[in-house]
Design a protein around this motif. Structure first.
Motif, PDB file in Angstrom:
ATOM      1  N   LEU A   7       6.956  -3.556   9.461  1.00 54.73           N
ATOM      2  CA  LEU A   7       7.752  -3.500   8.398  1.00 54.73           C
ATOM      3  C   LEU A   7       9.088  -2.634   8.849  1.00 54.73           C
ATOM      4  N   LEU A   8      10.039  -3.086   8.488  1.00 53.29           N
ATOM      5  CA  LEU A   8      11.427  -2.358   8.700  1.00 53.29           C
ATOM      6  C   LEU A   8      11.787  -1.673   7.300  1.00 53.29           C
ATOM      7  N   THR A   9      11.308  -0.823   6.896  1.00 51.56           N
ATOM      8  CA  THR A   9      11.152   0.207   5.774  1.00 51.56           C
ATOM      9  C   THR A   9      12.416   0.770   5.738  1.00 51.56           C
ATOM     10  N   LYS A  10      13.016   1.179   4.400  1.00 52.17           N
ATOM     11  CA  LYS A  10      14.014   2.292   4.595  1.00 52.17           C
ATOM     12  C   LYS A  10      13.616   3.532   4.923  1.00 52.17           C
ATOM     13  N   ASN A  11      14.387   4.368   5.633  1.00 51.80           N
ATOM     14  CA  ASN A  11      14.223   5.647   6.331  1.00 51.80           C
ATOM     15  C   ASN A  11      12.794   5.539   7.311  1.00 51.80           C
ATOM     16  N   TYR A  12      12.956   4.546   8.035  1.00 54.40           N
ATOM     17  CA  TYR A  12      11.868   4.236   8.798  1.00 54.40           C
ATOM     18  C   TYR A  12      12.100   5.239  10.191  1.00 54.40           C
ATOM     19  N   LYS A  13      11.122   5.682  10.627  1.00 55.15           N
ATOM     20  CA  LYS A  13      11.290   6.524  11.996  1.00 55.15           C
ATOM     21  C   LYS A  13      11.514   5.938  13.205  1.00 55.15           C
ATOM     22  N   LEU A  14      12.665   5.937  14.106  1.00 53.90           N
ATOM     23  CA  LEU A  14      12.864   5.232  15.083  1.00 53.90           C
ATOM     24  C   LEU A  14      11.900   4.974  16.334  1.00 53.90           C
ATOM     25  N   LEU A  15      11.233   6.138  16.302  1.00 54.51           N
ATOM     26  CA  LEU A  15      10.328   6.497  17.109  1.00 54.51           C
ATOM     27  C   LEU A  15       8.934   5.389  17.293  1.00 54.51           C
ATOM     28  N   SER A  16       8.519   5.310  15.832  1.00 53.62           N
ATOM     29  CA  SER A  16       7.487   4.506  15.259  1.00 53.62           C
ATOM     30  C   SER A  16       7.613   3.004  15.780  1.00 53.62           C
ATOM     31  N   ILE A  17       8.926   2.532  15.559  1.00 52.34           N
ATOM     32  CA  ILE A  17       9.255   1.275  15.691  1.00 52.34           C
ATOM     33  C   ILE A  17       9.134   1.087  17.336  1.00 52.34           C
ATOM     34  N   ALA A  18       9.873   1.824  18.026  1.00 52.92           N
ATOM     35  CA  ALA A  18       9.793   1.836  19.383  1.00 52.92           C
ATOM     36  C   ALA A  18       8.483   1.918  20.181  1.00 52.92           C
ATOM     37  N   THR A  85      11.391   8.111  -1.361  1.00 51.95           N
ATOM     38  CA  THR A  85      11.243   7.281  -0.114  1.00 51.95           C
ATOM     39  C   THR A  85      10.370   6.031  -0.721  1.00 51.95           C
ATOM     40  N   LEU A  86       9.296   6.739  -1.432  1.00 54.25           N
ATOM     41  CA  LEU A  86       8.291   5.434  -1.914  1.00 54.25           C
ATOM     42  C   LEU A  86       9.000   4.745  -2.992  1.00 54.25           C
ATOM     43  N   LYS A  87       9.776   5.284  -3.701  1.00 55.07           N
ATOM     44  CA  LYS A  87      10.324   4.632  -4.679  1.00 55.07           C
ATOM     45  C   LYS A  87      11.477   3.445  -4.056  1.00 55.07           C
ATOM     46  N   GLU A  88      11.958   3.938  -3.073  1.00 51.17           N
ATOM     47  CA  GLU A  88      13.000   2.744  -2.348  1.00 51.17           C
ATOM     48  C   GLU A  88      12.313   1.754  -1.521  1.00 51.17           C
ATOM     49  N   ASN A  89      10.868   2.073  -1.345  1.00 50.84           N
ATOM     50  CA  ASN A  89      10.179   1.078  -0.542  1.00 50.84           C
ATOM     51  C   ASN A  89       9.202   0.333  -1.189  1.00 50.84           C
ATOM     52  N   SER A  90       9.091   0.627  -2.731  1.00 53.12           N
ATOM     53  CA  SER A  90       8.182  -0.065  -3.517  1.00 53.12           C
ATOM     54  C   SER A  90       8.334  -1.511  -3.411  1.00 53.12           C
ATOM     55  N   ILE A  91       9.362  -2.204  -3.099  1.00 51.32           N
ATOM     56  CA  ILE A  91       9.502  -3.604  -3.020  1.00 51.32           C
ATOM     57  C   ILE A  91       8.463  -4.170  -2.076  1.00 51.32           C
ATOM     58  N   THR A 111       3.354   9.345   8.336  1.00 52.35           N
ATOM     59  CA  THR A 111       3.645   9.312   7.272  1.00 52.35           C
ATOM     60  C   THR A 111       3.735   7.706   6.463  1.00 52.35           C
ATOM     61  N   GLY A 112       3.837   6.884   7.286  1.00 46.31           N
ATOM     62  CA  GLY A 112       3.701   5.462   6.734  1.00 46.31           C
ATOM     63  C   GLY A 112       2.454   5.294   5.917  1.00 46.31           C
ATOM     64  N   ALA A 113       1.266   6.204   5.946  1.00 50.40           N
ATOM     65  CA  ALA A 113       0.210   5.969   5.035  1.00 50.40           C
ATOM     66  C   ALA A 113       0.549   6.266   3.758  1.00 50.40           C
ATOM     67  N   PHE A 114       1.623   6.807   3.225  1.00 50.51           N
ATOM     68  CA  PHE A 114       2.055   7.195   2.098  1.00 50.51           C
ATOM     69  C   PHE A 114       2.389   5.864   1.234  1.00 50.51           C
ATOM     70  N   LEU A 115       3.022   4.933   1.838  1.00 54.99           N
ATOM     71  CA  LEU A 115       3.125   3.832   1.254  1.00 54.99           C
ATOM     72  C   LEU A 115       1.865   2.917   1.066  1.00 54.99           C
ATOM     73  N   LEU A 116       1.029   2.896   2.069  1.00 54.40           N
ATOM     74  CA  LEU A 116      -0.203   2.340   1.850  1.00 54.40           C
ATOM     75  C   LEU A 116      -1.001   2.821   0.890  1.00 54.40           C
ATOM     76  N   GLY A 117      -0.973   4.274   0.854  1.00 53.58           N
ATOM     77  CA  GLY A 117      -1.839   4.897  -0.166  1.00 53.58           C
ATOM     78  C   GLY A 117      -1.181   4.504  -1.758  1.00 53.58           C
ATOM     79  N   ALA A 118       0.376   4.507  -1.724  1.00 52.73           N
ATOM     80  CA  ALA A 118       1.052   3.816  -2.906  1.00 52.73           C
ATOM     81  C   ALA A 118       0.551   2.506  -3.515  1.00 52.73           C
ATOM     82  N   SER A 119       0.084   1.785  -2.521  1.00 50.86           N
ATOM     83  CA  SER A 119      -0.299   0.423  -3.001  1.00 50.86           C
ATOM     84  C   SER A 119      -1.688   0.574  -3.600  1.00 50.86           C
TER      85      SER A 119
END
Length: 320
Positions: A7-18, A85-91, A111-119
């Motif tokens: 996922l290319l979420t808003k405010n993603y950390k570059l190190l994670s993707i890399a 951040t969670l509001k911006e990525n709720s989609i 901290t990507g766990a926060f989005l999964l937690g919100a689900s």
């Protein structure tokens, strides 16, 4: 071949993707060099209105496409304002729910766990996140069985990892599961990853929340932080606060996520860690300056909170 969706979420950390791309590309190369079928097809996933159509050399596919993936990975976030951040990525939440229902696994970095937690998918499941974000996570998602000291967790088809370099341990865990131990070991050697590290608690820093307007709780925090080195009980430290002990404890835990006693203990342990890192004081002096009078009790509390003995911590982190 397994389909990986990042996922290319808003405010993603570059190190994670890399890290995700580098490790999976490397495993694919290992297989290609051995003239075997590559195990992973990597896709970057975004939303329809994204300005960029390509990133890191990959086209960005829409999450609204009907294609099912085998594993979705959620990167860490850079923003300190997690509710926003969670509001911006709720989609992304309906997409995660739909893919999980279809049989996809989901992994989170830091901290990507926060989005999964919100689900809601983590409710009743074990999980971890960055060690310094655990108190915030626990307050936001009390139904999740948080394992703050763990580097990686797996509960069925849900994976989570701790902070920063713990992402590599998550990726190794997935590679071990999908490609076997030999490939996991080969990858670990190339990236110089210690495969046996399963805890992250000794990387933590006690950073209590002070972004609140409860004057009673703020007063209790100030008294504890100013007087932690005194070998006093929590009752003695907060006795001048004009409220009942029961009310203080209730409001304190509601705001900070922990009781005043736990707050005092963590403040003292954090002070001891700094002394062990920055001084050459004898252990008895460290114990005394941290507010303890019983060396045995100090060592027991230190190991419980940090995951290693005070001497081991000094050997690992002392500034020389």
């Amino acid at each position: 071949m397994r389909k990986i969706g990042v996922l290319l979420t808003k405010n993603y950390k570059l190190l994670s993707i890399a890290a995700i791309l580098e490790v999976f590309e490397t495993v694919n190369k290992f297989h290609a060099d051995e003239q075997q079928e590559i195990p992973f097809k990597i896709n970057l996933l975004g939303v329809d209105n994204a300005i960029e159509k390509e990133a890191f050399g990959y086209p960005i596919k829409s999450i609204h496409d009907s294609e099912t993936v085998d594993l979705i990975l959620i990167p860490a976030f850079t923003s300190p304002n997690m509710p926003e951040t969670l509001k911006e990525n709720s989609i992304y939440i309906p997409y995660l729910l739909k893919q999980f229902q279809k049989g996809a696994s989901i992994g989170t970095v830091c901290t990507g766990a926060f989005l999964l937690g919100a689900s809601g998918l983590l409710n009743g499941k074990i999980a971890t996140t960055h060690v310094d974000a655990c108190s915030t996570f626990a307050l936001a998602f009390p139904e999740v069985k948080l394992k703050a000291d763990k580097t990686v967790t797996q509960d069925g088809r849900l994976y989570t990892s701790g902070g920063a370099t713990s992402s590599f341990h998550l990726l190794l865990h997935i590679i071990h599961e999908f490609c076997g131990n030999r490939m996991a070991v080969k990858t670990a050697k190339l990236f110089a990853i210690d495969m046996d590290r399963d805890k992250q608690s000794y990387f933590s820093t006690f950073q209590p929340s002070k972004n609140h307007k409860d004057e009673l709780v703020a007063s209790a925090q100030q008294k504890i932080e100013s007087n932690y080195h005194d070998t006093a009980t929590i009752e003695e430290l907060i006795k001048d606060i004009p409220s009942s002990r029961r009310n203080i404890v209730r409001r304190f835990k509601q705001i900070t996520g922990i009781t005043p006693i736990e707050y005092l203990q963590q403040t003292r342990i954090e002070a001891a860690k700094k002394l062990l890192e920055r001084t050459t004081h004898q252990m008895n002096e460290v114990i005394f300056q941290s507010g303890y009078s019983d060396p045995k009790a100090f060592r027991k509390m230190f190991k419980k909170n940090v995951g290693m003995t005070p001497s081991q911590y000094r050997d690992k982190f002392q500034v020389r």
